[in-house]
Design an enzyme around this catalytic site. Structure first.
Site, PDB file in Angstrom:
ATOM      1  N   LEU A   1     -72.344   3.054 -38.285  1.00  0.00           N
ATOM      2  CA  LEU A   1     -71.667   2.039 -39.534  1.00  0.00           C
ATOM      3  C   LEU A   1     -72.761   3.062 -40.815  1.00  0.00           C
ATOM      4  CD1 LEU A   1     -71.070  -0.662 -37.759  1.00  0.00           C
ATOM      5  CD2 LEU A   1     -68.976   0.220 -38.042  1.00  0.00           C
TER       6      LEU A   1
ATOM      7  N   TYR B   1     -78.182  -3.391 -41.499  1.00  0.00           N
ATOM      8  CA  TYR B   1     -77.013  -2.332 -41.816  1.00  0.00           C
ATOM      9  C   TYR B   1     -76.868  -1.425 -40.443  1.00  0.00           C
ATOM     10  CZ  TYR B   1     -80.060   1.416 -44.903  1.00  0.00           C
ATOM     11  OH  TYR B   1     -80.739   1.866 -45.063  1.00  0.00           O
ATOM     12  N   CYS B   2     -75.837  -1.326 -40.155  1.00  0.00           N
ATOM     13  CA  CYS B   2     -75.597   0.456 -38.967  1.00  0.00           C
ATOM     14  C   CYS B   2     -76.487  -0.180 -37.899  1.00  0.00           C
ATOM     15  CB  CYS B   2     -76.064   1.859 -39.230  1.00  0.00           C
ATOM     16  SG  CYS B   2     -75.624   2.856 -38.187  1.00  0.00           S
ATOM     17  N   PRO B   3     -76.539  -1.756 -37.497  1.00  0.00           N
ATOM     18  CA  PRO B   3     -76.650  -1.926 -36.650  1.00  0.00           C
ATOM     19  C   PRO B   3     -76.669  -1.542 -34.828  1.00  0.00           C
ATOM     20  CG  PRO B   3     -75.647  -3.582 -36.522  1.00  0.00           C
ATOM     21  CD  PRO B   3     -75.285  -2.688 -37.743  1.00  0.00           C
TER      22      PRO B   3
ATOM     23  N   LYS C   1     -86.961  -3.464 -39.929  1.00  0.00           N
ATOM     24  CA  LYS C   1     -85.813  -2.256 -39.471  1.00  0.00           C
ATOM     25  C   LYS C   1     -86.430  -0.672 -40.589  1.00  0.00           C
ATOM     26  CE  LYS C   1     -81.014  -0.014 -38.628  1.00  0.00           C
ATOM     27  NZ  LYS C   1     -80.235  -0.416 -38.356  1.00  0.00           N
TER      28      LYS C   1
END
Length: 279
Positions: free
Chosen positions: A90, A145-147, A158
């Site tokens: 994502l 975001y974008c896990p 992260k």
């Protein structure tokens, strides 16, 4: 099992300075080119480093958001370019404090299991920062975001995400490393993009609920003023320990027409996928 990082030679294409002046689509065209040339035996295993100016890279799933145009307009109002990538995942943020690294391997007869590619990158990053008394974990960080299951984190914050692209017998394992700047500000930006692009509407796909507190840069986490070039030096040193011959290279003559074709393809695909939303 053979260590993927251990190669006879590694060619390094360092675009950590040059690519800042190039559109981010250049990098996706480059990685597709390298998958084809390394996978086809034209070129040796290749590592590429790249940095781009303020760009939001969307995943295909992001392009299905109900109010995508509003979300993109917001990102542009904040000074960001917007593109769609051809590998999974994502939305992610690129800027001058984010170093991207791609490792491109040939996929031999047995093939490279997807987790082996992720593990190789994780191992390399751990080696790069082995002089710090920290544990770098690979697990999903919910709220980022974008896990994904190979989010890299220190103390549950992260700082990096890994993706993979497979094409023509080549495998590109790609990572973005938030070196400096504010990880939480980047997360806040993506959170606002999703809020505007969803606008309270139910969606079939579960987009992440962003929590800026779970993301940070390496500079913050290691309490050290790191630059992209500091991290590049660590990257080259770690890679040099894994081969007999590490050398700086550029695209070979045979690779140039491949790049022209793949770059055109990603540009056309972006125009087709984003269409009016990115006018």
């Amino acid at each position: 099992m053979k260590d993927l990082l251990q190669q006879e030679q590694w060619r390094v294409i360092d675009e950590s300075v040059l690519a800042i002046h190039l559109p981010a689509l250049h990098s996706f065209g480059m990685d597709d080119t390298l998958c084809a040339s390394v996978g086809g035996g034209i070129a040796p295993p290749t590592a590429r480093a790249w940095v781009h100016e303020k760009t939001i890279v969307l995943g295909i799933q992001d392009t299905k958001l109900p109010y995508l145009t509003e979300g993109i307009n917001f990102l542009k109002s904040q000074g960001y370019h917007v593109i769609v990538r051809n590998s999974g995942g994502l939305a992610v943020v690129l800027d001058e404090g984010v170093l991207n690294v791609s490792l491109i391997f040939p996929e031999k007869e047995k093939g490279i299991d997807i987790n082996r590619g992720y593990d190789a990158m994780w191992m390399l990053i751990k080696e790069m920062f082995s002089d710090f008394n920290i544990e770098i974990e690979a697990k999903e960080i919910v709220g980022s975001y974008c896990p994904g299951s190979y989010d890299l984190s220190i103390d549950d914050k992260k700082f990096a995400g890994i993706s993979q692209r497979r094409l023509r017998n080549g495998v590109a394992v790609q990572i973005y490393l938030c070196v400096n700047g504010s990880g939480s500000n980047r997360a806040e930006l993506i959170g606002q993009f999703y809020n505007r692009s969803r606008n309270g509407e139910e969606t079939k796909f579960q987009y992440p609920e962003i929590d800026p507190a779970v993301m940070a840069s390496l500079s913050d986490l290691l309490q050290q003023n790191l630059t992209v070039q500091d991290v590049m030096f660590r990257f080259l040193t770690a890679l040099k320990n894994r081969c007999r011959h590490l050398y700086a290279g550029v695209l070979q003559e045979e690779e140039q027409p491949l790049f022209d074709a793949y770059y055109d393809r990603v540009v056309l695909r972006n125009e087709k996928v984003l269409g009016d939303a990115n006018e």
